[in-house]
Design a protein around this motif. Structure first.
Motif, PDB file in Angstrom:
ATOM      1  N   THR A  59      -1.158  42.025   5.951  1.00  0.00           N
ATOM      2  CA  THR A  59      -1.993  40.826   6.011  1.00  0.00           C
ATOM      3  C   THR A  59      -3.135  41.030   6.995  1.00  0.00           C
ATOM      4  N   THR A  76       5.780  31.304   0.294  1.00  0.00           N
ATOM      5  CA  THR A  76       4.777  32.356   0.202  1.00  0.00           C
ATOM      6  C   THR A  76       5.363  33.591  -0.483  1.00  0.00           C
ATOM      7  N   THR A 112      -3.954  31.343  -1.894  1.00  0.00           N
ATOM      8  CA  THR A 112      -3.445  31.764  -0.580  1.00  0.00           C
ATOM      9  C   THR A 112      -3.361  30.571   0.353  1.00  0.00           C
ATOM     10  N   HIS A 147      -0.115  34.958   0.422  1.00  0.00           N
ATOM     11  CA  HIS A 147      -0.194  34.553  -0.977  1.00  0.00           C
ATOM     12  C   HIS A 147       0.891  33.516  -1.283  1.00  0.00           C
TER      13      HIS A 147
END
Length: 242
Positions: A10, A110, A70, A61
């Motif tokens: 990330t 997520t 997102t 995401h």
């Protein structure tokens, strides 16, 4: 659906109050049911460089089929005046790796993949010089801004793996790297298969250079430090500890 490695990493944005500071890379590591964000320690605090953020943001995401969807998750770096991250040291000094335990509620719903202890390299002498590597991250903040996915740089192991380079807890990689990649996972392909067929060897820290290099005569070295990933077993010992 993209491969798991691309969803293990990330982009990290650092802030001091409302002021945006820098961008870097982080990745996920899960142990005993606890999820951690891993990055370079200097991303979270670099006193000599006057880099002292008080919070970070990461992008996750929320739809495995539509990667344009997102959510941004904010993480305060201090709680009651104490740093929330864990960092380590050894006989060579401070190790440029830090982990932050992520609250389950922050990542609920997520879509992500995490490395675990099973992805660490057990036999250090089984990684020969020149082993192909990938470093997955956000160099100079560059990435697929539509799908919020990182990019990968090809590298090789450039020093004797398992040997602490110049007494420090890292090995060298040969790769073209840039700012923004600090904290990127350094991986090699694993024969074990599964959804994450990668072995996590290290955490990318910084480019290295020679102090006496003549910029007119000599090109940059193209070498980088990567801290051995087994430090994560120390930093994640005792789930739920702060």
């Amino acid at each position: 659906m993209t491969e798991a490695l691309m969803l293990s990493t990330t982009r990290i944005s650092t802030f001091e109050g409302a002021r945006a500071l820098t961008a870097a890379t982080g990745f996920f590591f899960r142990r005993d049911g606890v999820l951690y964000l891993v990055t370079s320690r200097h991303v979270l605090q670099d006193a000599p460089g006057a880099h002292l953020p008080d919070r970070i943001e990461i992008v996750l995401h929320v739809d495995a089929q539509n990667l344009t969807r997102t959510v941004t998750v904010g993480i305060p770096l201090y709680r009651l005046g104490q740093a929330v991250w864990r960092q380590g040291a050894d006989s060579g000094g401070e190790i440029d790796v830090a982990v932050i335990e992520l609250e389950p509620a922050a990542v609920q719903g997520t879509v992500l993949h995490a490395f675990g202890p099973e992805h660490l390299q057990a036999a250090l002498d089984a990684v020969p010089i020149g082993t192909p590597l990938l470093l997955v991250g956000f160099p100079l903040g560059f990435y697929d801004t539509l799908h919020h996915l990182p990019v990968a740089r090809h590298a090789i192991v450039a020093s004797a793996f398992g040997v602490r380079f110049q007494g420090e807890g890292y090995f060298l990689t040969d790769a073209r790297m840039h700012r923004g990649s600090s904290g990127a996972p350094v991986v090699t392909r694993s024969a074990s298969g599964g959804s994450m067929p990668w072995t996590l060897l290290g955490v990318h820290s910084a480019r290295l250079d020679m102090a006496g290099r003549d910029p007119q005569e000599d090109d940059v070295l193209g070498l980088n430090s990567a801290w051995y990933a087994d430090i994560l077993m120390t930093l994640t010992a005792g789930a739920g500890a702060r």
